[in-house]
Motif scaffolding. Sequence first.
Motif, PDB file in Angstrom:
ATOM      1  N   GLN A  96       0.828  -1.199   0.000  1.00  0.00           N
ATOM      2  CA  GLN A  96       0.000   0.000   0.000  1.00  0.00           C
ATOM      3  C   GLN A  96       0.864   1.251   0.000  1.00  0.00           C
ATOM      4  OE1 GLN A  96      -3.667   0.699   2.580  1.00  0.00           O
ATOM      5  NE2 GLN A  96      -2.088   1.836   3.675  1.00  0.00           N
ATOM      6  N   ASP A 100       0.746   4.010  -2.854  1.00  0.00           N
ATOM      7  CA  ASP A 100       0.395   5.393  -2.531  1.00  0.00           C
ATOM      8  C   ASP A 100       1.458   6.357  -3.053  1.00  0.00           C
ATOM      9  OD1 ASP A 100      -1.960   4.782  -1.248  1.00  0.00           O
ATOM     10  OD2 ASP A 100      -1.113   4.840   0.769  1.00  0.00           O
ATOM     11  N   LEU A 104      -0.053   6.071  -7.114  1.00  0.00           N
ATOM     12  CA  LEU A 104      -1.105   7.065  -6.904  1.00  0.00           C
ATOM     13  C   LEU A 104      -0.558   8.444  -6.565  1.00  0.00           C
ATOM     14  CD1 LEU A 104      -3.514   4.838  -4.772  1.00  0.00           C
ATOM     15  CD2 LEU A 104      -3.602   5.289  -7.237  1.00  0.00           C
ATOM     16  N   GLY A 105       0.715   8.504  -6.158  1.00  0.00           N
ATOM     17  CA  GLY A 105       1.312   9.778  -5.777  1.00  0.00           C
ATOM     18  C   GLY A 105       2.419  10.199  -6.718  1.00  0.00           C
ATOM     19  N   ASP A 114      -5.207  16.638  -1.939  1.00  0.00           N
ATOM     20  CA  ASP A 114      -6.105  16.053  -2.932  1.00  0.00           C
ATOM     21  C   ASP A 114      -5.616  14.669  -3.378  1.00  0.00           C
ATOM     22  OD1 ASP A 114      -3.838  16.919  -4.197  1.00  0.00           O
ATOM     23  OD2 ASP A 114      -4.868  17.824  -5.909  1.00  0.00           O
ATOM     24  N   GLY A 115      -4.763  14.034  -2.562  1.00  0.00           N
ATOM     25  CA  GLY A 115      -4.183  12.748  -2.949  1.00  0.00           C
ATOM     26  C   GLY A 115      -5.009  11.547  -2.518  1.00  0.00           C
ATOM     27  N   ALA A 116      -4.529  10.367  -2.900  1.00  0.00           N
ATOM     28  CA  ALA A 116      -5.231   9.126  -2.590  1.00  0.00           C
ATOM     29  C   ALA A 116      -5.289   8.867  -1.091  1.00  0.00           C
ATOM     30  CB  ALA A 116      -4.545   7.955  -3.295  1.00  0.00           C
ATOM     31  N   GLU A 117      -4.204   9.176  -0.381  1.00  0.00           N
ATOM     32  CA  GLU A 117      -4.189   8.959   1.064  1.00  0.00           C
ATOM     33  C   GLU A 117      -5.243   9.825   1.752  1.00  0.00           C
ATOM     34  OE1 GLU A 117       0.408   7.815   2.092  1.00  0.00           O
ATOM     35  OE2 GLU A 117      -0.095   9.929   1.811  1.00  0.00           O
ATOM     36  N   ALA A 119      -8.048  11.021   0.492  1.00  0.00           N
ATOM     37  CA  ALA A 119      -9.384  10.497   0.189  1.00  0.00           C
ATOM     38  C   ALA A 119      -9.667   9.226   0.982  1.00  0.00           C
ATOM     39  CB  ALA A 119      -9.506  10.225  -1.313  1.00  0.00           C
ATOM     40  N   ARG A 120      -8.672   8.334   1.053  1.00  0.00           N
ATOM     41  CA  ARG A 120      -8.881   7.074   1.774  1.00  0.00           C
ATOM     42  C   ARG A 120      -9.091   7.317   3.265  1.00  0.00           C
ATOM     43  NH1 ARG A 120      -4.451   4.681   0.475  1.00  0.00           N
ATOM     44  NH2 ARG A 120      -3.345   4.752   2.457  1.00  0.00           N
TER      45      ARG A 120
END
Length: 288
Positions: A96, A100, A104-105, A114-117, A119-120
């Motif tokens: 993960q 991330d 995703l980063g 505004d990143g995946a972390e 939002a999660r």
Amino acid sequence: MRMHNADAACGIAQAAVIMGDWWNVLVLREIARGHVRFDALAAELGLSRKVLTERLGRLVAGGVLHRSLYQRRPVRYEYLLTEAGVGLLPLLVAMQEWGDRWVLGDGSVTAAEDGAEHARMHSLTGTRLPADLELPGSDGIPRDVVAPDAAATVLFTYPATGIQWEEPLPGAAGCTLENRLFRDSWPAFRDAGAAVHGVSTQLPHEQAAFARAESVPYPLLSDTHLRLAAALRLPTFHGAGQLRLKRSVLVLDRQRTVRHVLFPVGDIPHAVQEARRLARTLAGHVRP
């Protein structure tokens, strides 16, 4: 899976046999999150009953899951991690962290708004922690992550503190300040009926030394084996040769449900003040 003879002595190859394919990895991810019953797994993953049955059977045969009977008529089982399965949690969390950062980063360890972390983490609101989730305290004794006798539990995660690092540890600056601010505010949390728990991946004896030196009145819990990180898919990063938790604050109710999330945490004094306000609101001392 067909293997070359040389793979018999390769730990990576043998682990790949157990993990099998991406569905096996995702099944383990969901079980770590507390979805241990067949219907819950099927709903979370969107798998057919046939495919899920096949994957669960492989993981049981591989020794990373075991079945536990919870209903006799009709017969139904829960699928729980074995000791070997718990040993895979650091691998899942490392996957993960890598995804991330590098997929995703942008390769940075800094959490983007505004990143995946981000939002999660904020999607955790409404999530209920597994009932059996305990972590060792600074005395080495397992303790419930959520205080059972508190109207609200403030759970704050931090990279590490109390150690002289040989190399810079990104994200660790301010951990001592954060603990001191929670320490100084602890009477206000206590009077509001709220508990405070600090969590890092440090060992219990390291946390115990820090707690004594700083007179920390609340429990410091050790997520060395990454059970909490896997259960909530918390953001992590590598520092000083170990996976570390990024700084966050969660406020949970008596039913173990996440009600509020503060992430990323940049302004530590503000985060502690906001955690106190949210905990008091949840405990019913002020109107929302």
